[in-house]
Write a protein that holds these residues in place. Structure first.
Motif, PDB file in Angstrom:
ATOM      1  N   ALA A  45       0.834  -1.206   0.000  1.00 47.00           N
ATOM      2  CA  ALA A  45       0.000   0.000   0.000  1.00 47.00           C
ATOM      3  C   ALA A  45       0.867   1.253   0.000  1.00 47.00           C
ATOM      4  O   ALA A  45       0.552   2.248  -0.677  1.00 47.00           O
ATOM      5  CB  ALA A  45      -0.936  -0.004   1.212  1.00 47.00           C
ATOM      6  N   LEU A  46       1.954   1.230   0.752  1.00 44.87           N
ATOM      7  CA  LEU A  46       2.860   2.378   0.827  1.00 44.87           C
ATOM      8  C   LEU A  46       3.532   2.622  -0.516  1.00 44.87           C
ATOM      9  O   LEU A  46       3.558   3.761  -1.005  1.00 44.87           O
ATOM     10  CB  LEU A  46       3.921   2.133   1.904  1.00 44.87           C
ATOM     11  CG  LEU A  46       5.028   3.178   2.003  1.00 44.87           C
ATOM     12  CD1 LEU A  46       4.465   4.509   2.466  1.00 44.87           C
ATOM     13  CD2 LEU A  46       6.128   2.697   2.958  1.00 44.87           C
ATOM     14  N   THR A  47       4.078   1.583  -1.117  1.00 44.43           N
ATOM     15  CA  THR A  47       4.793   1.773  -2.380  1.00 44.43           C
ATOM     16  C   THR A  47       3.830   2.154  -3.505  1.00 44.43           C
ATOM     17  O   THR A  47       4.185   2.929  -4.397  1.00 44.43           O
ATOM     18  CB  THR A  47       5.603   0.518  -2.746  1.00 44.43           C
ATOM     19  OG1 THR A  47       4.753  -0.638  -2.738  1.00 44.43           O
ATOM     20  CG2 THR A  47       6.738   0.305  -1.745  1.00 44.43           C
ATOM     21  N   ASP A  48       2.606   1.636  -3.454  1.00 39.80           N
ATOM     22  CA  ASP A  48       1.604   2.046  -4.447  1.00 39.80           C
ATOM     23  C   ASP A  48       1.275   3.532  -4.299  1.00 39.80           C
ATOM     24  O   ASP A  48       1.155   4.258  -5.298  1.00 39.80           O
ATOM     25  CB  ASP A  48       0.329   1.219  -4.287  1.00 39.80           C
ATOM     26  CG  ASP A  48       0.476  -0.204  -4.799  1.00 39.80           C
ATOM     27  OD1 ASP A  48       1.506  -0.516  -5.433  1.00 39.80           O
ATOM     28  OD2 ASP A  48      -0.438  -1.023  -4.545  1.00 39.80           O
ATOM     29  N   ALA A  49       1.109   3.986  -3.049  1.00 38.37           N
ATOM     30  CA  ALA A  49       0.805   5.401  -2.817  1.00 38.37           C
ATOM     31  C   ALA A  49       1.971   6.284  -3.245  1.00 38.37           C
ATOM     32  O   ALA A  49       1.768   7.380  -3.798  1.00 38.37           O
ATOM     33  CB  ALA A  49       0.473   5.629  -1.342  1.00 38.37           C
ATOM     34  N   ALA A  50       3.199   5.822  -3.007  1.00 36.24           N
ATOM     35  CA  ALA A  50       4.372   6.585  -3.424  1.00 36.24           C
ATOM     36  C   ALA A  50       4.440   6.682  -4.941  1.00 36.24           C
ATOM     37  O   ALA A  50       4.737   7.755  -5.499  1.00 36.24           O
ATOM     38  CB  ALA A  50       5.634   5.946  -2.860  1.00 36.24           C
ATOM     39  N   ALA A  51       4.157   5.568  -5.620  1.00 37.01           N
ATOM     40  CA  ALA A  51       4.182   5.576  -7.082  1.00 37.01           C
ATOM     41  C   ALA A  51       3.127   6.516  -7.635  1.00 37.01           C
ATOM     42  O   ALA A  51       3.374   7.268  -8.597  1.00 37.01           O
ATOM     43  CB  ALA A  51       3.975   4.159  -7.614  1.00 37.01           C
TER      44      ALA A  51
END
Length: 280
Positions: A45-51
């Motif tokens: 979820a974190l890396t998706d939000a960062a992307a």
């Protein structure tokens, strides 16, 4: 710090909720963000939000209750990035139970996560900040760090403790150019409710069962109408990057009003009057 250097922020508890959004928002504002969580396999979820935001994060494992791991994490960040300019102590966990329902181990667990973890990390980053003559330590507490609430005995106790520690530290560190603050969210729509440890074995025969049921029903309503995790995360980023210093921040107008009630409540009657109805 060189005026042209990219500031480095270390944020704990970033797998979900306001910690996730605070980490992404700090990166969006130009920080090199080291985003930590107990289990990096939960970083999707974190890396998706960062992307989605067009930023990159340095994701690392950290259980804030493991003080050796905390030291290794801070040393690793300093080795790789040279400094830590901002520490956001966000990792935390709740517990719902009143005194008789709590074991001392459960009380200790709340102290480990919500008090000793932030204290240990703060101690680790202070030498570098003091030597640099600048830095920010922001600890995410709760309105429960200023307002004692029913069935939150251990949680509020730990949050009160960390606020007292940080407020005592703040005035000392100001003389060294380091800003130590707390930020107090009210109810935030996140996984926090699902992570709350509820008392096991409470039946209708428990002398507190009816009060607990009333409290849980009231809490469900509060979290259903809660501030979004994105908005709370943005408020955390605002406080972490503010140029005007203050010790105490909140994430919403409702949180400010609630905390203000307690801070002005010299005989305790306002808080007890407000919270008594929660368990009726």
């Amino acid at each position: 710090m060189s005026p042209h250097a990219q500031p480095v922020a270390l944020v704990t508890g970033t797998s979900s909720g306001m910690g996730l959004h605070a980490a992404v928002e700090l990166a969006r504002r130009g920080h090199l963000v080291v985003a930590t969580m107990r289990d990096p396999s939960r970083a999707t979820a974190l890396t998706d939000a960062a992307a989605e935001a067009g930023v990159e994060l340095d994701v690392r494992a950290l259980d804030v209750t493991d003080h050796d791991a905390a030291r290794a994490c801070v040393e690793g960040v300093l080795a790789d990035h040279g400094r830590i300019d901002v520490l956001v102590n966000n990792a935390g966990r709740g517990a719902v139970a009143t005194a008789e329902q709590l074991s001392l181990d459960e009380v200790r667990d709340q102290l480990e996560v919500n008090y000793l973890g932030p204290v240990a990390l703060t101690k680790l980053v202070l030498p570098g900040m003091r030597e640099a003559g600048s830095g920010t330590v922001l600890t995410v507490t709760s309105v429960g760090g200023a307002v004692g609430q029913p069935f939150a005995d251990a949680y509020c106790g730990a949050k009160f403790a960390v606020e007292g520690f940080m407020q005592s530290l703040a005035v000392v560190m100001l003389a060294h150019g380091v800003h130590v603050s707390v930020i107090e969210p009210a109810a935030v729509a996140s996984d926090f409710v699902g992570n709350v440890a509820r008392p096991a074995g409470v039946t209708d025969a428990d002398p507190y069962a009816a009060q607990l049921d009333a409290y849980l029903a009231r809490s469900a309503g509060a979290f259903a109408d809660a501030q979004s995790a994105r908005d709370a995360g943005a408020a955390i980023a605002d406080a972490a990057t503010a140029t005007d210093y203050r010790f105490r921040w909140q994430t919403s107008e409702g949180a400010t009003a609630f905390v203000g009630m307690s801070l002005a409540d010299t005989d305790g009657s306002q808080v007890l009057g407000a919270t008594r109805g929660w368990i009726a």
